[in-house]
Write an enzyme that holds these catalytic residues in place. Structure first.
Site, short mmCIF file in Angstrom:
data_model
loop_
_atom_site.label_atom_id
_atom_site.label_comp_id
_atom_site.label_asym_id
_atom_site.label_seq_id
_atom_site.Cartn_x
_atom_site.Cartn_y
_atom_site.Cartn_z
N GLU A 160 0.77 -1.19 -0.02
CA GLU A 160 -0.23 -0.07 0.02
C GLU A 160 0.70 1.34 0.02
OE1 GLU A 160 -2.58 -0.44 3.30
OE2 GLU A 160 -3.69 -2.06 2.28
N ASP A 214 -1.16 -4.10 -3.25
CA ASP A 214 -2.15 -2.92 -2.94
C ASP A 214 -3.38 -3.16 -3.23
OD1 ASP A 214 -2.61 0.01 -2.17
OD2 ASP A 214 -0.79 0.58 -3.43
N GLU A 283 -5.94 -10.69 -1.34
CA GLU A 283 -6.88 -10.63 -0.19
C GLU A 283 -8.53 -10.45 -0.55
OE1 GLU A 283 -5.39 -7.29 2.25
OE2 GLU A 283 -3.36 -7.80 1.74
C1 XIL Z 1 -6.14 -6.34 8.46
C2 XIL Z 1 -6.70 -7.51 9.26
O1 XIL Z 1 -7.63 -8.25 8.73
C3 XIL Z 1 -7.18 -6.90 10.47
O2 XIL Z 1 -7.55 -7.87 11.53
C4 XIL Z 1 -6.37 -5.81 11.18
O3 XIL Z 1 -7.01 -5.01 12.11
C5 XIL Z 1 -5.93 -4.63 10.21
O4 XIL Z 1 -5.27 -5.24 8.95
N1 XIL Z 1 -4.80 -4.78 3.67
C6 XIL Z 1 -3.88 -5.42 4.26
C7 XIL Z 1 -4.06 -6.20 5.22
O5 XIL Z 1 -2.99 -5.48 3.55
O6 XIL Z 1 -2.92 -6.39 6.13
C8 XIL Z 1 -5.25 -5.70 6.09
O7 XIL Z 1 -5.43 -6.76 7.19
C9 XIL Z 1 -6.57 -5.61 5.41
C10 XIL Z 1 -6.23 -4.49 4.09
#
Ligand code: XIL
Length: 375
Positions: A160, A214, A283
Protein backbone atom coordinates in the site's frame (compact mmCIF):
# COMPACT_ATOMS: atom_id res chain seq x y z
CA UNK A 1 2.30 -66.96 25.76
CA UNK A 2 2.43 -66.23 22.00
CA UNK A 3 -1.36 -66.45 21.68
CA UNK A 4 -1.77 -64.09 24.63
CA UNK A 5 0.44 -61.55 22.85
CA UNK A 6 -1.54 -61.83 19.64
CA UNK A 7 -4.82 -61.50 21.54
CA UNK A 8 -3.47 -58.43 23.33
CA UNK A 9 -2.38 -56.69 20.10
CA UNK A 10 -5.68 -57.58 18.47
CA UNK A 11 -7.53 -56.00 21.36
CA UNK A 12 -5.38 -52.83 21.21
CA UNK A 13 -5.92 -52.59 17.46
CA UNK A 14 -9.68 -53.11 17.72
CA UNK A 15 -9.97 -50.53 20.45
CA UNK A 16 -7.75 -47.75 19.03
CA UNK A 17 -6.50 -48.53 15.54
CA UNK A 18 -9.79 -49.67 14.08
CA UNK A 19 -11.86 -46.90 15.60
CA UNK A 20 -9.34 -44.36 14.26
CA UNK A 21 -9.67 -45.82 10.78
CA UNK A 22 -13.43 -45.68 10.54
CA UNK A 23 -14.40 -42.68 12.66
CA UNK A 24 -13.76 -39.28 11.10
CA UNK A 25 -11.72 -37.15 13.52
CA UNK A 26 -14.17 -34.27 13.25
CA UNK A 27 -17.57 -33.91 11.76
CA UNK A 28 -17.60 -30.15 11.15
CA UNK A 29 -19.51 -28.56 8.28
CA UNK A 30 -16.60 -28.82 5.85
CA UNK A 31 -16.54 -32.59 6.25
CA UNK A 32 -20.10 -32.86 4.99
CA UNK A 33 -18.98 -31.46 1.67
CA UNK A 34 -17.45 -33.88 -0.71
CA UNK A 35 -15.79 -31.19 -2.75
CA UNK A 36 -12.69 -29.13 -2.12
CA UNK A 37 -11.94 -25.78 -3.73
CA UNK A 38 -8.25 -26.63 -3.98
CA UNK A 39 -9.10 -29.70 -6.09
CA UNK A 40 -11.51 -27.78 -8.29
CA UNK A 41 -8.81 -25.16 -8.95
CA UNK A 42 -5.81 -27.50 -9.12
CA UNK A 43 -5.29 -26.87 -12.83
CA UNK A 44 -5.69 -23.11 -12.38
CA UNK A 45 -3.87 -21.73 -9.34
CA UNK A 46 -3.30 -22.40 -5.63
CA UNK A 47 -6.24 -21.09 -3.63
CA UNK A 48 -5.83 -19.81 -0.11
CA UNK A 49 -7.07 -18.11 3.00
CA UNK A 50 -5.65 -16.25 5.97
CA UNK A 51 -3.49 -17.83 8.63
CA UNK A 52 -4.60 -16.87 12.10
CA UNK A 53 -4.81 -18.79 15.39
CA UNK A 54 -8.60 -19.00 15.21
CA UNK A 55 -8.54 -20.83 11.88
CA UNK A 56 -6.27 -23.56 13.20
CA UNK A 57 -8.90 -24.73 15.70
CA UNK A 58 -12.20 -26.63 15.70
CA UNK A 59 -14.30 -26.65 12.57
CA UNK A 60 -12.23 -23.86 11.02
CA UNK A 61 -9.18 -26.02 10.59
CA UNK A 62 -11.28 -28.56 8.71
CA UNK A 63 -12.48 -25.90 6.31
CA UNK A 64 -9.02 -24.40 5.95
CA UNK A 65 -7.25 -27.66 5.22
CA UNK A 66 -10.03 -29.17 3.11
CA UNK A 67 -10.36 -26.24 0.73
CA UNK A 68 -7.11 -24.31 0.72
CA UNK A 69 -3.49 -25.06 -0.11
CA UNK A 70 -1.86 -21.71 0.58
CA UNK A 71 -2.13 -19.26 3.49
CA UNK A 72 -0.94 -15.78 4.33
CA UNK A 73 -0.90 -14.51 7.87
CA UNK A 74 -3.57 -11.97 8.69
CA UNK A 75 -1.59 -10.04 11.32
CA UNK A 76 1.11 -12.21 12.90
CA UNK A 77 3.84 -11.54 10.34
CA UNK A 78 3.46 -7.76 10.21
CA UNK A 79 6.33 -5.66 11.58
CA UNK A 80 4.50 -4.81 14.82
CA UNK A 81 4.11 -8.53 15.50
CA UNK A 82 7.56 -9.75 14.47
CA UNK A 83 9.65 -6.84 15.74
CA UNK A 84 9.70 -5.61 19.31
CA UNK A 85 7.58 -2.48 19.63
CA UNK A 86 10.20 -0.81 21.78
CA UNK A 87 13.61 -2.39 21.34
CA UNK A 88 15.36 -2.20 17.97
CA UNK A 89 16.96 -5.48 17.01
CA UNK A 90 14.64 -7.65 19.14
CA UNK A 91 12.19 -10.01 17.49
CA UNK A 92 9.15 -12.01 18.58
CA UNK A 93 8.98 -14.86 16.11
CA UNK A 94 7.30 -17.29 18.52
CA UNK A 95 3.63 -17.05 17.65
CA UNK A 96 4.17 -16.56 13.91
CA UNK A 97 6.49 -19.57 13.92
CA UNK A 98 3.84 -21.76 15.51
CA UNK A 99 1.31 -20.74 12.86
CA UNK A 100 3.75 -21.12 9.96
CA UNK A 101 4.94 -24.53 11.10
CA UNK A 102 1.41 -25.77 11.60
CA UNK A 103 0.41 -24.58 8.13
CA UNK A 104 3.45 -26.31 6.64
CA UNK A 105 2.62 -29.51 8.54
CA UNK A 106 -0.82 -29.45 6.92
CA UNK A 107 0.89 -29.21 3.53
CA UNK A 108 -0.10 -25.61 2.87
CA UNK A 109 2.34 -23.13 1.33
CA UNK A 110 2.96 -19.87 3.20
CA UNK A 111 3.01 -16.41 1.63
CA UNK A 112 4.52 -13.72 3.90
CA UNK A 113 2.64 -10.51 4.65
CA UNK A 114 4.17 -7.88 4.94
CA UNK A 115 7.62 -6.23 5.30
CA UNK A 116 7.31 -2.50 4.55
CA UNK A 117 3.99 -0.81 5.27
CA UNK A 118 2.83 2.53 6.65
CA UNK A 119 0.64 0.73 9.22
CA UNK A 120 1.18 -1.88 11.95
CA UNK A 121 4.88 -0.99 12.20
CA UNK A 122 6.76 -0.01 15.39
CA UNK A 123 7.48 3.72 15.46
CA UNK A 124 11.21 3.29 16.16
CA UNK A 125 11.71 1.70 12.75
CA UNK A 126 10.86 4.86 10.89
CA UNK A 127 12.22 7.37 13.39
CA UNK A 128 15.64 9.02 13.13
CA UNK A 129 17.93 10.25 10.38
CA UNK A 130 17.44 8.87 6.86
CA UNK A 131 20.59 6.76 7.35
CA UNK A 132 19.16 5.27 10.57
CA UNK A 133 15.78 4.50 9.04
CA UNK A 134 17.50 2.92 6.06
CA UNK A 135 19.56 0.71 8.36
CA UNK A 136 16.42 -0.22 10.31
CA UNK A 137 14.68 -1.31 7.13
CA UNK A 138 17.64 -3.32 5.87
CA UNK A 139 18.20 -5.01 9.24
CA UNK A 140 14.53 -5.87 9.59
CA UNK A 141 14.20 -7.39 6.13
CA UNK A 142 17.47 -9.32 6.55
CA UNK A 143 16.42 -10.72 9.92
CA UNK A 144 12.93 -11.78 8.82
CA UNK A 145 13.98 -13.35 5.54
CA UNK A 146 16.84 -15.21 7.20
CA UNK A 147 14.47 -16.50 9.88
CA UNK A 148 11.87 -17.78 7.41
CA UNK A 149 14.27 -19.07 4.76
CA UNK A 150 12.92 -22.25 3.24
CA UNK A 151 9.57 -21.94 4.99
CA UNK A 152 7.99 -18.90 3.33
CA UNK A 153 7.60 -19.07 -0.43
CA UNK A 154 7.04 -15.42 -1.23
CA UNK A 155 6.66 -12.05 0.52
CA UNK A 156 4.69 -8.84 0.15
CA UNK A 157 7.78 -6.66 0.30
CA UNK A 158 5.97 -3.32 0.09
CA UNK A 159 2.29 -2.90 0.94
CA UNK A 160 0.00 0.00 0.00
CA UNK A 161 2.59 2.62 -0.98
CA UNK A 162 0.13 4.56 -3.15
CA UNK A 163 -2.71 6.90 -2.29
CA UNK A 164 -6.03 5.19 -1.71
CA UNK A 165 -7.71 6.55 -4.83
CA UNK A 166 -6.49 8.34 -7.89
CA UNK A 167 -9.56 10.29 -8.85
CA UNK A 168 -10.87 10.72 -12.39
CA UNK A 169 -9.82 14.39 -12.50
CA UNK A 170 -6.26 13.46 -11.62
CA UNK A 171 -4.35 12.91 -14.82
CA UNK A 172 -0.91 12.82 -13.22
CA UNK A 173 0.04 9.17 -13.45
CA UNK A 174 3.74 9.57 -12.75
CA UNK A 175 4.14 7.22 -9.83
CA UNK A 176 6.37 9.29 -7.56
CA UNK A 177 3.70 11.97 -7.16
CA UNK A 178 1.03 9.44 -6.18
CA UNK A 179 2.81 7.89 -3.21
CA UNK A 180 1.30 8.30 0.25
CA UNK A 181 3.11 11.30 1.64
CA UNK A 182 1.91 10.48 5.15
CA UNK A 183 3.75 7.15 5.14
CA UNK A 184 6.59 7.30 7.68
CA UNK A 185 8.78 5.36 5.24
CA UNK A 186 8.12 7.96 2.56
CA UNK A 187 8.73 10.79 4.99
CA UNK A 188 12.12 9.38 5.98
CA UNK A 189 13.38 8.00 2.68
CA UNK A 190 11.22 9.39 -0.12
CA UNK A 191 10.14 7.42 -3.18
CA UNK A 192 13.37 5.41 -3.27
CA UNK A 193 12.38 3.37 -0.22
CA UNK A 194 10.43 1.02 -2.49
CA UNK A 195 13.40 0.00 -4.60
CA UNK A 196 15.59 -0.25 -1.49
CA UNK A 197 13.13 -2.67 0.11
CA UNK A 198 13.00 -4.93 -2.95
CA UNK A 199 16.77 -4.92 -3.51
CA UNK A 200 17.34 -5.76 0.14
CA UNK A 201 14.84 -8.62 0.03
CA UNK A 202 16.35 -10.08 -3.16
CA UNK A 203 19.84 -9.98 -1.66
CA UNK A 204 18.63 -11.46 1.64
CA UNK A 205 17.03 -14.52 0.03
CA UNK A 206 17.09 -14.95 -3.75
CA UNK A 207 14.77 -18.00 -3.48
CA UNK A 208 11.85 -15.91 -2.29
CA UNK A 209 9.37 -14.46 -4.81
CA UNK A 210 8.88 -10.72 -4.30
CA UNK A 211 5.46 -9.01 -4.43
CA UNK A 212 4.19 -5.44 -4.45
CA UNK A 213 0.71 -5.45 -2.84
CA UNK A 214 -2.03 -2.79 -2.90
CA UNK A 215 -5.78 -2.23 -3.00
CA UNK A 216 -8.19 -0.48 -5.40
CA UNK A 217 -6.13 -1.83 -8.28
CA UNK A 218 -9.30 -2.36 -10.29
CA UNK A 219 -9.19 1.44 -10.58
CA UNK A 220 -7.47 1.89 -13.94
CA UNK A 221 -5.59 5.03 -12.92
CA UNK A 222 -4.22 3.41 -9.78
CA UNK A 223 -3.33 0.29 -11.78
CA UNK A 224 -1.51 2.44 -14.34
CA UNK A 225 0.48 4.30 -11.68
CA UNK A 226 1.41 0.98 -10.05
CA UNK A 227 2.42 -0.52 -13.40
CA UNK A 228 4.54 2.56 -14.13
CA UNK A 229 6.40 2.14 -10.86
CA UNK A 230 6.97 -1.59 -11.31
CA UNK A 231 8.10 -1.21 -14.92
CA UNK A 232 10.58 1.55 -14.14
CA UNK A 233 12.16 -0.39 -11.25
CA UNK A 234 12.25 -3.66 -13.19
CA UNK A 235 13.70 -2.03 -16.35
CA UNK A 236 16.46 -0.43 -14.31
CA UNK A 237 17.23 -3.72 -12.57
CA UNK A 238 17.37 -5.64 -15.84
CA UNK A 239 19.53 -2.98 -17.48
CA UNK A 240 22.14 -3.94 -14.87
CA UNK A 241 22.26 -7.41 -16.44
CA UNK A 242 19.77 -9.19 -14.16
CA UNK A 243 17.59 -11.75 -15.92
CA UNK A 244 14.80 -11.74 -13.37
CA UNK A 245 12.32 -9.03 -12.44
CA UNK A 246 13.02 -7.34 -9.11
CA UNK A 247 9.27 -6.93 -8.49
CA UNK A 248 7.95 -10.23 -9.78
CA UNK A 249 4.29 -10.16 -8.80
CA UNK A 250 1.68 -7.49 -8.17
CA UNK A 251 -0.82 -8.45 -5.49
CA UNK A 252 -4.28 -7.06 -6.20
CA UNK A 253 -5.78 -7.13 -2.70
CA UNK A 254 -9.29 -7.39 -4.13
CA UNK A 255 -11.30 -6.05 -1.20
CA UNK A 256 -14.29 -5.75 -3.44
CA UNK A 257 -18.02 -5.15 -3.21
CA UNK A 258 -21.05 -6.18 -5.19
CA UNK A 259 -20.62 -3.02 -7.29
CA UNK A 260 -17.15 -4.10 -8.43
CA UNK A 261 -17.01 -4.52 -12.17
CA UNK A 262 -15.16 -7.67 -13.23
CA UNK A 263 -14.20 -6.05 -16.52
CA UNK A 264 -12.11 -3.49 -14.61
CA UNK A 265 -10.40 -6.35 -12.83
CA UNK A 266 -9.72 -7.96 -16.20
CA UNK A 267 -8.31 -4.70 -17.62
CA UNK A 268 -5.92 -4.38 -14.66
CA UNK A 269 -4.76 -7.98 -14.96
CA UNK A 270 -3.99 -7.30 -18.64
CA UNK A 271 -2.15 -4.10 -17.78
CA UNK A 272 0.13 -5.96 -15.38
CA UNK A 273 0.55 -8.91 -17.73
CA UNK A 274 1.63 -6.49 -20.45
CA UNK A 275 4.53 -5.18 -18.37
CA UNK A 276 5.72 -8.75 -17.83
CA UNK A 277 4.81 -9.41 -14.20
CA UNK A 278 2.53 -12.00 -12.64
CA UNK A 279 -0.60 -11.13 -10.70
CA UNK A 280 -1.86 -12.44 -7.36
CA UNK A 281 -5.37 -11.96 -6.06
CA UNK A 282 -4.07 -11.50 -2.57
CA UNK A 283 -6.89 -10.60 -0.14
CA UNK A 284 -10.19 -11.36 -1.82
CA UNK A 285 -13.54 -10.59 -0.19
CA UNK A 286 -16.76 -9.19 -1.64
CA UNK A 287 -18.92 -7.00 0.58
CA UNK A 288 -22.63 -6.98 -0.03
CA UNK A 289 -22.80 -3.21 -0.41
CA UNK A 290 -20.73 -1.25 -2.86
CA UNK A 291 -17.24 -0.34 -1.78
CA UNK A 292 -17.04 3.32 -0.85
CA UNK A 293 -20.69 3.73 0.12
CA UNK A 294 -19.63 4.16 3.73
CA UNK A 295 -22.04 1.68 5.25
CA UNK A 296 -21.94 -2.03 4.79
CA UNK A 297 -24.75 -4.35 5.72
CA UNK A 298 -27.04 -4.05 8.69
CA UNK A 299 -24.56 -5.18 11.32
CA UNK A 300 -21.97 -7.70 12.29
CA UNK A 301 -22.70 -11.01 10.55
CA UNK A 302 -26.24 -9.75 10.07
CA UNK A 303 -29.16 -11.45 8.40
CA UNK A 304 -29.02 -11.08 4.65
CA UNK A 305 -31.75 -11.60 2.09
CA UNK A 306 -31.68 -14.24 -0.59
CA UNK A 307 -31.38 -11.53 -3.23
CA UNK A 308 -28.32 -10.03 -1.51
CA UNK A 309 -26.76 -13.48 -1.29
CA UNK A 310 -27.47 -14.05 -4.96
CA UNK A 311 -25.97 -10.72 -6.08
CA UNK A 312 -22.85 -11.46 -4.07
CA UNK A 313 -22.64 -14.94 -5.60
CA UNK A 314 -22.87 -13.47 -9.10
CA UNK A 315 -20.01 -11.08 -8.33
CA UNK A 316 -17.84 -13.95 -7.07
CA UNK A 317 -18.74 -16.00 -10.17
CA UNK A 318 -17.84 -13.18 -12.55
CA UNK A 319 -14.53 -12.62 -10.77
CA UNK A 320 -13.56 -16.29 -10.75
CA UNK A 321 -14.33 -16.60 -14.45
CA UNK A 322 -11.84 -13.78 -15.07
CA UNK A 323 -9.25 -15.38 -12.76
CA UNK A 324 -9.64 -18.72 -14.57
CA UNK A 325 -9.23 -17.08 -17.94
CA UNK A 326 -5.92 -15.51 -16.87
CA UNK A 327 -4.66 -18.53 -14.92
CA UNK A 328 -1.31 -18.50 -16.73
CA UNK A 329 -0.58 -15.09 -15.24
CA UNK A 330 -1.98 -15.65 -11.75
CA UNK A 331 0.27 -16.99 -8.96
CA UNK A 332 -2.50 -17.59 -6.40
CA UNK A 333 -5.92 -16.45 -5.22
CA UNK A 334 -6.14 -15.88 -1.47
CA UNK A 335 -9.37 -15.01 0.37
CA UNK A 336 -9.31 -12.67 3.34
CA UNK A 337 -11.31 -14.75 5.81
CA UNK A 338 -13.40 -17.90 6.03
CA UNK A 339 -16.62 -16.75 7.64
CA UNK A 340 -18.71 -13.60 7.88
CA UNK A 341 -18.63 -13.47 11.65
CA UNK A 342 -14.88 -13.09 12.05
CA UNK A 343 -14.07 -11.28 8.83
CA UNK A 344 -12.36 -7.91 9.30
CA UNK A 345 -15.36 -6.56 7.35
CA UNK A 346 -18.03 -8.66 9.02
CA UNK A 347 -20.62 -5.90 8.55
CA UNK A 348 -20.47 -6.50 4.83
CA UNK A 349 -20.79 -10.30 5.10
CA UNK A 350 -18.04 -10.70 2.51
CA UNK A 351 -16.98 -14.36 2.88
CA UNK A 352 -17.91 -17.75 1.40
CA UNK A 353 -19.19 -19.18 4.70
CA UNK A 354 -21.75 -17.57 7.02
CA UNK A 355 -21.46 -17.14 10.80
CA UNK A 356 -22.65 -20.73 11.35
CA UNK A 357 -19.96 -21.93 8.95
CA UNK A 358 -22.54 -22.93 6.38
CA UNK A 359 -21.37 -22.47 2.79
CA UNK A 360 -23.21 -19.54 1.18
CA UNK A 361 -24.35 -19.10 -2.40
CA UNK A 362 -21.00 -17.35 -2.85
CA UNK A 363 -19.24 -20.63 -2.03
CA UNK A 364 -21.18 -22.47 -4.73
CA UNK A 365 -20.38 -19.65 -7.14
CA UNK A 366 -16.67 -20.28 -6.62
CA UNK A 367 -17.25 -24.03 -7.04
CA UNK A 368 -18.97 -23.52 -10.39
CA UNK A 369 -19.12 -19.92 -11.63
CA UNK A 370 -20.97 -20.72 -14.85
CA UNK A 371 -23.69 -22.62 -13.05
CA UNK A 372 -24.30 -19.59 -10.83
CA UNK A 373 -24.42 -17.28 -13.84
CA UNK A 374 -26.87 -19.55 -15.68
CA UNK A 375 -29.36 -19.80 -12.78
C1 XIL B 1 -6.25 -6.24 8.33
C2 XIL B 1 -6.61 -7.38 9.25
O1 XIL B 1 -7.53 -8.23 8.60
C3 XIL B 1 -7.20 -6.84 10.55
O2 XIL B 1 -7.38 -7.89 11.49
C4 XIL B 1 -6.31 -5.76 11.15
O3 XIL B 1 -6.94 -5.18 12.27
C5 XIL B 1 -5.98 -4.69 10.13
O4 XIL B 1 -5.42 -5.29 8.98
N1 XIL B 1 -4.89 -4.69 3.65
C6 XIL B 1 -3.87 -5.47 4.17
C7 XIL B 1 -4.12 -6.31 5.35
O5 XIL B 1 -2.79 -5.52 3.57
O6 XIL B 1 -2.98 -6.45 6.14
C8 XIL B 1 -5.27 -5.79 6.18
O7 XIL B 1 -5.55 -6.74 7.22
C9 XIL B 1 -6.48 -5.55 5.30
C10 XIL B 1 -6.18 -4.54 4.25
Amino acid sequence: MKTKFIAFFLLVFLTFGFSNCVTPKKSGPAKQETIALKDIYKDYFPIGNILTGRYLMGDYVDILTTHFNIVTSENDMKPDSLASRLKPGEYNFGSADRLVDEALDYGMAVHGHTLVWFKQTPAWMTTGTPAQVRTNMVNYINAVLAHYKGRVLSWDVVNEAFNENINPGNQDLSWRTQLREDSPWFKALGADHIELAFRTARAADPDVVLYYNDYNLDNQRKAQVTANMIKEINDKYKAEGNKRNLIEVVGMQAHYGTATNASNVRASIEKFRDIGVKIAISELDVEMKSVGSGSFGAGRNSFTTDVEQRIQAITYAQLFNVFKEYKDHITHVIMWGIDDEFSWKSRGNPCLWDGELKPKQAFWAVVDPNKTLRL
